[in-house]
Scaffold this motif. Sequence first.
Motif, mmCIF file in Angstrom:
data_model
loop_
_atom_site.group_PDB
_atom_site.id
_atom_site.type_symbol
_atom_site.label_atom_id
_atom_site.label_comp_id
_atom_site.label_asym_id
_atom_site.label_seq_id
_atom_site.Cartn_x
_atom_site.Cartn_y
_atom_site.Cartn_z
ATOM 1 N N PRO A 1 -7.752 7.570 -3.600
ATOM 2 C CA PRO A 1 -7.070 7.435 -2.273
ATOM 3 C C PRO A 1 -6.846 5.976 -2.148
ATOM 4 O O PRO A 1 -7.160 4.930 -2.456
ATOM 5 C CB PRO A 1 -8.620 7.611 -1.411
ATOM 6 N N VAL A 2 -5.636 5.944 -1.203
ATOM 7 C CA VAL A 2 -5.062 4.559 -0.700
ATOM 8 C C VAL A 2 -5.990 4.213 0.492
ATOM 9 O O VAL A 2 -6.310 5.041 1.321
ATOM 10 C CB VAL A 2 -3.590 4.496 -0.446
ATOM 11 N N ARG A 3 -5.860 2.578 0.612
ATOM 12 C CA ARG A 3 -6.497 2.015 1.680
ATOM 13 C C ARG A 3 -5.490 1.252 2.290
ATOM 14 O O ARG A 3 -4.658 0.424 1.577
ATOM 15 C CB ARG A 3 -7.745 1.278 1.707
ATOM 16 N N LEU A 4 -5.553 0.824 3.676
ATOM 17 C CA LEU A 4 -4.663 -0.274 4.232
ATOM 18 C C LEU A 4 -5.532 -1.321 4.587
ATOM 19 O O LEU A 4 -6.630 -1.297 4.989
ATOM 20 C CB LEU A 4 -4.096 0.132 5.589
ATOM 21 N N ASP B 1 -7.827 -5.540 10.684
ATOM 22 C CA ASP B 1 -8.666 -4.857 9.728
ATOM 23 C C ASP B 1 -9.335 -3.821 10.079
ATOM 24 O O ASP B 1 -9.168 -2.676 9.418
ATOM 25 C CB ASP B 1 -9.583 -6.036 9.071
ATOM 26 N N GLU C 1 -8.412 0.113 9.151
ATOM 27 C CA GLU C 1 -9.605 0.803 8.166
ATOM 28 C C GLU C 1 -9.650 2.455 8.979
ATOM 29 O O GLU C 1 -10.107 3.185 8.237
ATOM 30 C CB GLU C 1 -10.989 0.044 8.525
ATOM 31 N N ARG C 2 -9.390 2.420 10.142
ATOM 32 C CA ARG C 2 -9.457 3.458 10.945
ATOM 33 C C ARG C 2 -8.202 4.309 10.729
ATOM 34 O O ARG C 2 -8.219 5.672 10.633
ATOM 35 C CB ARG C 2 -9.679 3.371 12.468
ATOM 36 N N PRO D 1 -5.087 7.827 5.723
ATOM 37 C CA PRO D 1 -3.639 7.925 5.190
ATOM 38 C C PRO D 1 -3.238 9.225 4.966
ATOM 39 O O PRO D 1 -4.018 10.245 4.856
ATOM 40 C CB PRO D 1 -4.050 7.182 3.724
ATOM 41 N N SER E 1 0.800 -1.201 0.094
ATOM 42 C CA SER E 1 0.091 -0.094 -0.055
ATOM 43 C C SER E 1 0.585 1.363 -0.020
ATOM 44 O O SER E 1 0.589 2.314 -0.792
ATOM 45 C CB SER E 1 -0.878 0.142 1.248
#
Length: 535
Positions: free
Chosen positions: A316-319, A365, A369-370, A373, A301
């Motif tokens: 936008p990136v997400r983890l 997870d 999600e919280r 970024p 990521s």
Amino acid sequence: MSAAGPRTQALLARASALETALARAKRQVPARTARRVRAILEGVRQRLELGVDHTIVALAGGTGSGKSSVFNALSGFEFADVGVRRPTTAEVTACVWAHDADLLLSWLGVARDRRIERESALDGDEQADLRGLVLLDLPDHDSIEPAHRAVVDRVLPQVDLLVWVVDPQKYADDALHNRYLKELAGHEGSMIVLLNQVDTVPREAQAALLADVARLLREDGLTGVGVYAASARTGEGLPALRAALARAVAARGLAEVRAEAELDDAARLLGATVADAEPDLAGPADRAVDGLLAAAGVAESAAGLERAVRSGDRTPVRLGPTAPERVEAVRDAWLDAVAGPLPRLWARTVREKVADAPELAAAADAALERVVPPSGRARGAQVLKVLAALVGLGALAMAGFTAAALGAAPDGLRDALAWDAGTALLAGVTGGAVLLALLLLVAARAARARTARRRAAELTARGRRALAEVADQHLVAPAVAVLEDHRALREAAALATDPVVRPASRPASALEPDALEADADAGDAEGDDGAEGEG
Ligand SMILES: Nc1nc2c(ncn2[C@@H]2O[C@H](COP(=O)(O)OP(=O)(O)O)[C@@H](O)[C@H]2O)c(=O)[nH]1
Ligand SMILES: [Mg+2]
């Protein structure tokens, strides 16, 4: 008892520490071991009930039987008042072969001016066999003064060995037998009867007299009570009485040695159920966080974010999410490191307490999600780019002017040497501007790359923080609780009875083989006294 001396307290404290630690580790100590340890500790408590620091011996009996005379003969002082009736006071007189009995004497209600210490430097080891003895001269049990009897009644239950002093005239006294002796059935091991004033009885009549005393005792329901004959006046029979007291003292020393040995046994049993140390938590936790980062593909990521910042792509990136089987592997590796070195039952508890793999994955997870970024914009690079464009535009404009100036010159380009100074300056500035625009473009690119790397690193750091918290909450914290119980038990088991509080010179004579045997014969009962009674 509440006035337990320092050695008793040390043993009790050790028993308590083992008990508390065992209670905390109920499920981690095999039931059989726990039962054995509890039984041992129970036994130790019973043994310590009387305390091991002092042996309380009380001289009780009727008026004029010779309690005070015997007290003085044993102590070697003329401290107790002989032949004196004290109708208005109910004093207990004490002689102690100890220096640390103040607390006990106060607890027993012995006034300060009625206490005397026997053992001194002058005695050498002559009094060593009585070290720890607290000898009490009680008020007359048959006193007409109820306060006297109250004192006797209060003190008697605290006494380790009762010496009933009777005399040839009044040994059959009803009050003695009905009020006291009959009550003492079952406690024969902690009492003796001393027939005093035998010097007043013809030698040939003494045996019959002692037999009669023994008969009365049997009628009281007392069997095996030691009966001694003595004379406080002539001193005959006193060495045997003194030996009986020494045995009671030795039994107390023995109680201490045994209590300590039993505590050692309990500690050994418990020590075998724990590891030598608690496993390290920091290393495995770090590795678990690394593992979770990998399981969530946080590095990928971050690389994506870096590429996006470089290219100006603003999606936008997400983890996350994590790969479940990789989270499970992380958890397994962590458990191997933390629970692996522990004995089976401890390891089982750790495994049960920490989150299972699906819980751990879900928590990871959710935490990822919280994570917010970092921004994908590279503001510095943009500014540089805009500057480059402006400078480029400027250069373009100036190039136009230069061209126009050249066009306006006579014969145009045909004669470059004909440029005037103004045109040359213009051309130079234009070239400089083009160069500057290019430099700005290069700088903008470098700045964008730097920002991209920083953002990627920041994203990784945020992901790591989030996952560290997850590992802490779901793996480490539950394990810490178990490991603290483990530590408590391990430390309690490793605790030895503090040797500082033990007197350097516990009398060797008190633990002579025959004293040991005498105690062994009597089982656990203190003050095995009857065997050598002169009867
Ligand atoms: N003949 C003789 N008299 C004794 C003996 N022991 C005590 N007495 C005397 O008995 C009386 C009472 O003695 P005491 O020690 O005060 O008895 P207590 O009331 O039990 O304390 C005193 O006059 C003592 O001298 C003994 O062994 N032989
Ligand atoms: Mg007296």
